[in-house]
Design a protein around this motif. Sequence first.
Motif, PDB file in Angstrom:
ATOM      1  N   VAL A   1       0.823  -1.207   0.000  1.00  0.00           N
ATOM      2  CA  VAL A   1       0.000   0.000   0.000  1.00  0.00           C
ATOM      3  C   VAL A   1       0.859   1.260   0.000  1.00  0.00           C
ATOM      4  O   VAL A   1       0.532   2.248  -0.665  1.00  0.00           O
ATOM      5  N   LYS A   2       1.946   1.224   0.712  1.00  0.00           N
ATOM      6  CA  LYS A   2       2.857   2.378   0.720  1.00  0.00           C
ATOM      7  C   LYS A   2       3.344   2.688  -0.689  1.00  0.00           C
ATOM      8  O   LYS A   2       3.381   3.850  -1.109  1.00  0.00           O
ATOM      9  N   LYS A   3       3.720   1.649  -1.414  1.00  0.00           N
ATOM     10  CA  LYS A   3       4.174   1.833  -2.802  1.00  0.00           C
ATOM     11  C   LYS A   3       3.042   2.410  -3.660  1.00  0.00           C
ATOM     12  O   LYS A   3       3.257   3.304  -4.475  1.00  0.00           O
ATOM     13  N   PHE A   4       1.847   1.873  -3.455  1.00  0.00           N
ATOM     14  CA  PHE A   4       0.698   2.270  -4.256  1.00  0.00           C
ATOM     15  C   PHE A   4       0.315   3.738  -4.017  1.00  0.00           C
ATOM     16  O   PHE A   4       0.140   4.498  -4.972  1.00  0.00           O
ATOM     17  N   VAL A   5       0.183   4.135  -2.764  1.00  0.00           N
ATOM     18  CA  VAL A   5      -0.253   5.513  -2.463  1.00  0.00           C
ATOM     19  C   VAL A   5       0.823   6.549  -2.783  1.00  0.00           C
ATOM     20  O   VAL A   5       0.512   7.695  -3.122  1.00  0.00           O
ATOM     21  N   ASN A   6       2.066   6.145  -2.672  1.00  0.00           N
ATOM     22  CA  ASN A   6       3.157   7.083  -2.970  1.00  0.00           C
ATOM     23  C   ASN A   6       3.321   7.327  -4.469  1.00  0.00           C
ATOM     24  O   ASN A   6       3.999   8.268  -4.886  1.00  0.00           O
ATOM     25  N   ALA A   7       2.679   6.479  -5.274  1.00  0.00           N
ATOM     26  CA  ALA A   7       2.763   6.620  -6.732  1.00  0.00           C
ATOM     27  C   ALA A   7       1.676   7.530  -7.291  1.00  0.00           C
ATOM     28  O   ALA A   7       1.662   7.830  -8.485  1.00  0.00           O
ATOM     29  N   SER A   8       0.761   7.978  -6.436  1.00  0.00           N
ATOM     30  CA  SER A   8      -0.335   8.848  -6.887  1.00  0.00           C
ATOM     31  C   SER A   8      -0.630   9.924  -5.852  1.00  0.00           C
ATOM     32  O   SER A   8      -0.687   9.644  -4.657  1.00  0.00           O
ATOM     33  N   SER A   9      -0.847  11.133  -6.311  1.00  0.00           N
ATOM     34  CA  SER A   9      -1.098  12.263  -5.408  1.00  0.00           C
ATOM     35  C   SER A   9      -2.519  12.290  -4.851  1.00  0.00           C
ATOM     36  O   SER A   9      -2.826  13.070  -3.961  1.00  0.00           O
ATOM     37  N   LYS A  10      -3.390  11.416  -5.364  1.00  0.00           N
ATOM     38  CA  LYS A  10      -4.790  11.473  -4.911  1.00  0.00           C
ATOM     39  C   LYS A  10      -5.072  10.602  -3.688  1.00  0.00           C
ATOM     40  O   LYS A  10      -6.170  10.645  -3.135  1.00  0.00           O
TER      41      LYS A  10
ATOM     42  N   TYR B   1      -3.875   1.731  10.380  1.00  0.00           N
ATOM     43  CA  TYR B   1      -2.414   1.807  10.482  1.00  0.00           C
ATOM     44  C   TYR B   1      -1.868   3.163  10.060  1.00  0.00           C
ATOM     45  O   TYR B   1      -2.275   3.727   9.042  1.00  0.00           O
ATOM     46  N   ASP B   2      -0.936   3.668  10.857  1.00  0.00           N
ATOM     47  CA  ASP B   2      -0.235   4.924  10.575  1.00  0.00           C
ATOM     48  C   ASP B   2       0.922   4.605   9.627  1.00  0.00           C
ATOM     49  O   ASP B   2       1.952   4.074  10.042  1.00  0.00           O
ATOM     50  N   LEU B   3       0.717   4.894   8.341  1.00  0.00           N
ATOM     51  CA  LEU B   3       1.727   4.579   7.328  1.00  0.00           C
ATOM     52  C   LEU B   3       2.972   5.442   7.461  1.00  0.00           C
ATOM     53  O   LEU B   3       4.074   5.020   7.103  1.00  0.00           O
ATOM     54  N   LYS B   4       2.800   6.642   7.965  1.00  0.00           N
ATOM     55  CA  LYS B   4       3.917   7.585   8.074  1.00  0.00           C
ATOM     56  C   LYS B   4       4.859   7.222   9.209  1.00  0.00           C
ATOM     57  O   LYS B   4       6.087   7.258   9.064  1.00  0.00           O
ATOM     58  N   ASN B   5       4.284   6.846  10.365  1.00  0.00           N
ATOM     59  CA  ASN B   5       5.099   6.552  11.547  1.00  0.00           C
ATOM     60  C   ASN B   5       5.210   5.059  11.845  1.00  0.00           C
ATOM     61  O   ASN B   5       5.764   4.668  12.871  1.00  0.00           O
TER      62      ASN B   5
ATOM     63  N   LYS C   1      -8.065  10.401  -0.697  1.00  0.00           N
ATOM     64  CA  LYS C   1      -8.727   9.112  -0.612  1.00  0.00           C
ATOM     65  C   LYS C   1      -7.896   8.128   0.228  1.00  0.00           C
ATOM     66  O   LYS C   1      -6.689   8.002   0.030  1.00  0.00           O
ATOM     67  N   ILE C   2      -8.574   7.445   1.117  1.00  0.00           N
ATOM     68  CA  ILE C   2      -7.917   6.437   1.955  1.00  0.00           C
ATOM     69  C   ILE C   2      -8.083   5.061   1.310  1.00  0.00           C
ATOM     70  O   ILE C   2      -9.146   4.738   0.779  1.00  0.00           O
ATOM     71  N   ILE C   3      -7.022   4.275   1.367  1.00  0.00           N
ATOM     72  CA  ILE C   3      -7.056   2.920   0.799  1.00  0.00           C
ATOM     73  C   ILE C   3      -7.427   1.915   1.897  1.00  0.00           C
ATOM     74  O   ILE C   3      -6.888   1.951   3.005  1.00  0.00           O
ATOM     75  N   LEU C   4      -8.350   1.033   1.545  1.00  0.00           N
ATOM     76  CA  LEU C   4      -8.731  -0.076   2.407  1.00  0.00           C
ATOM     77  C   LEU C   4      -8.371  -1.360   1.673  1.00  0.00           C
ATOM     78  O   LEU C   4      -8.709  -1.503   0.493  1.00  0.00           O
ATOM     79  N   VAL C   5      -7.684  -2.268   2.333  1.00  0.00           N
ATOM     80  CA  VAL C   5      -7.297  -3.526   1.708  1.00  0.00           C
ATOM     81  C   VAL C   5      -7.935  -4.695   2.462  1.00  0.00           C
ATOM     82  O   VAL C   5      -7.859  -4.760   3.692  1.00  0.00           O
ATOM     83  N   ILE C   6      -8.577  -5.585   1.712  1.00  0.00           N
ATOM     84  CA  ILE C   6      -9.111  -6.816   2.297  1.00  0.00           C
ATOM     85  C   ILE C   6      -8.283  -7.971   1.731  1.00  0.00           C
ATOM     86  O   ILE C   6      -8.186  -8.130   0.515  1.00  0.00           O
ATOM     87  N   TYR C   7      -7.674  -8.731   2.604  1.00  0.00           N
ATOM     88  CA  TYR C   7      -6.790  -9.824   2.180  1.00  0.00           C
ATOM     89  C   TYR C   7      -7.064 -11.076   3.010  1.00  0.00           C
ATOM     90  O   TYR C   7      -7.803 -11.052   3.983  1.00  0.00           O
TER      91      TYR C   7
END
Length: 204
Positions: free
Chosen positions: A47-56, A79-83, A197-203
């Motif tokens: 998800v970090k890779k995905f969100v960092n590839a788009s400004s939205k 989850y706090d992706l930044k910290n 936009k916040i990403i939600l992942v179901i796995y």
Amino acid sequence: MKKSIFFLIFIGVFCVSFKCIHKEENIKLPSSKSSSKEKLTNQINEVKKFVNASSKYNTEVGFFIDMGIASGKKRFFIYDLKNDKLINKGLVGHGSGSETGIPGKLKFSNVKNSLSTSLGKYSIGYSYNGTFGKAYKLYGLDKTNDNAFDRNVVLHKYKDVPFEEQINPICNSYGCPMVNEKFFGVVEDIIDNSKKKIILVIYY
């Protein structure tokens, strides 16, 4: 003769004790917990890779749902992706169509009217007032869940979803990630205060 009998009794007690200890060690093995933690870490990195590839997309927070964890346990992770830290977690129901009749085993579908949970990444969209009150539209971003919007798969609350963990499975949805009302308040506050936009992942 007495020595022989004593020796046999000693051996028998030793063997029984060894079996009991061995059994207890097997119960305590944290293999499932380690597996869950490893899966979450992998999803976070993706998800970090995905969100960092788009400004939205929001690069600071993400939602993760591990369907490999029993529904009576907290498996919705904020989850706090930044910290790199877990902010909160709660219970979440899965689709009734995902039940297989085998405890601990689920199936998934992207087909309309399947009532199943779909795996993959979702973008959390606008809110609206539906059958269960405020809910959020979900847009599937993968081939495994790209019918989510048309299937009316949304993030919503439900009064019968408990707040605390329990031994028994919780109630099922029609394919939506369905959470406790109190926990929904936590999720709602994060979504409504996010400019992206916040990403939600179901796995699984």
